[in-house]
Scaffold this active site. Structure first.
Site, mmCIF file in Angstrom:
data_model
loop_
_atom_site.group_PDB
_atom_site.id
_atom_site.type_symbol
_atom_site.label_atom_id
_atom_site.label_comp_id
_atom_site.label_asym_id
_atom_site.label_seq_id
_atom_site.Cartn_x
_atom_site.Cartn_y
_atom_site.Cartn_z
ATOM 1 N N CYS A 41 67.357 -17.492 52.380
ATOM 2 C CA CYS A 41 66.151 -17.839 53.162
ATOM 3 C C CYS A 41 66.282 -19.228 53.789
ATOM 4 C CB CYS A 41 64.898 -17.768 52.302
ATOM 5 S SG CYS A 41 64.541 -16.122 51.672
ATOM 6 N N CYS A 58 70.148 -24.180 49.024
ATOM 7 C CA CYS A 58 68.868 -23.759 48.425
ATOM 8 C C CYS A 58 69.187 -22.949 47.166
ATOM 9 C CB CYS A 58 68.014 -22.972 49.422
ATOM 10 S SG CYS A 58 68.719 -21.405 49.965
ATOM 11 N N ASN A 112 70.441 -18.877 48.899
ATOM 12 C CA ASN A 112 71.252 -18.879 50.136
ATOM 13 C C ASN A 112 70.967 -17.663 51.017
ATOM 14 O OD1 ASN A 112 74.801 -18.883 51.097
ATOM 15 N ND2 ASN A 112 73.131 -20.026 51.977
ATOM 16 N N SER A 116 68.353 -22.131 53.220
ATOM 17 C CA SER A 116 69.592 -22.799 53.655
ATOM 18 C C SER A 116 70.295 -22.093 54.823
ATOM 19 C CB SER A 116 70.551 -23.048 52.483
ATOM 20 O OG SER A 116 70.979 -21.867 51.871
HETATM 21 P P1 4NP Z 1 66.125 -19.256 49.106
HETATM 22 O O1 4NP Z 1 64.994 -18.230 48.618
HETATM 23 O O2 4NP Z 1 66.463 -20.114 47.919
HETATM 24 O O3 4NP Z 1 65.429 -20.046 50.174
HETATM 25 O O4 4NP Z 1 67.280 -18.445 49.612
HETATM 26 C C1 4NP Z 1 65.141 -17.407 47.512
HETATM 27 C C2 4NP Z 1 65.866 -16.244 47.605
HETATM 28 C C3 4NP Z 1 65.985 -15.408 46.520
HETATM 29 C C4 4NP Z 1 65.370 -15.733 45.325
HETATM 30 C C5 4NP Z 1 64.638 -16.907 45.231
HETATM 31 C C6 4NP Z 1 64.536 -17.746 46.329
HETATM 32 N N1 4NP Z 1 65.459 -14.873 44.208
HETATM 33 O O5 4NP Z 1 64.869 -15.178 43.162
HETATM 34 O O6 4NP Z 1 66.137 -13.832 44.287
#
Ligand code: 4NP
Length: 151
Positions: free
Chosen positions: A12, A7, A10, A14
């Site tokens: 949430c 994702c 990494n 994945s």
């Molecule tokens: P993930 O979610 O891609 O499912 O892990 C996110 C986690 C952090 C961020 C964006 C999406 N961020 O912008 O920090």
């Protein structure tokens, strides 16, 4: 079978996919290895988001010890399949592919349950708990489908 879940952060989607897929392999007694990575480096070295940990725990899966890392080109050699959560992850990983063999390993995870529809697992990071419930449900169905085909 070596499976990598990918994702953006990494923390949430994945890590939830990693925990669920590992659980499915154990349940169906399938030999395999599961890992996860992010396309971005914002959360390298961090444990998953508390909301992701809590959602997995609700279904008896412990992902609290996982540690964020960034995808790198060696992952194309180390994994048989690379499942990405959304279209943006797909583009980011395909851009790093060195050849057609690398590209062929990359699949949208929801194509497993909704073939050829190009559906994405929504990013739950900026939303509420219901987003994490929805992500869990989608990933549970997709991982079960992957496991059934590996049996
Ligand atoms: P993930 O979610 O891609 O499912 O892990 C996110 C986690 C952090 C961020 C964006 C999406 N961020 O912008 O920090």
């Amino acid at each position: 079978m070596k499976v990598l879940m990918v994702c953006l952060g990494n923390i949430c989607r994945s890590p939830m996919a990693e925990g669920i897929m590992r659980h499915k392999l154990e349940k169906h007694k399938i030999k395999g290895l599961v890992d996860s990575a992010g396309t971005a480096n914002y959360h390298v070295g961090e444990n998953p988001d508390d909301r992701a940990i809590a959602m997995a725990q609700k279904y008896g899966i412990n992902i609290s010890q996982l540690i964020g890392r960034q995808f790198n080109v060696n992952d194309f050699d180390n994994f048989d399949r690379i499942y990405v959560m959304d279209a943006s992850n797909y583009q980011n990983i395909i851009r790093l592919a060195r050849n057609e063999t690398d590209k062929a390993k990359v699949k949208l995870i929801l194509d497993e349950i909704y073939p050829d529809q190009g559906m994405s697992v929504p990013d739950p990071y900026y939303g509420g708990d219901e987003g994490f419930e929805n992500v869990y449900s989608l990933l549970e169905q997709a991982c079960e489908c992957i496991a059934q085909r590996l049996k």
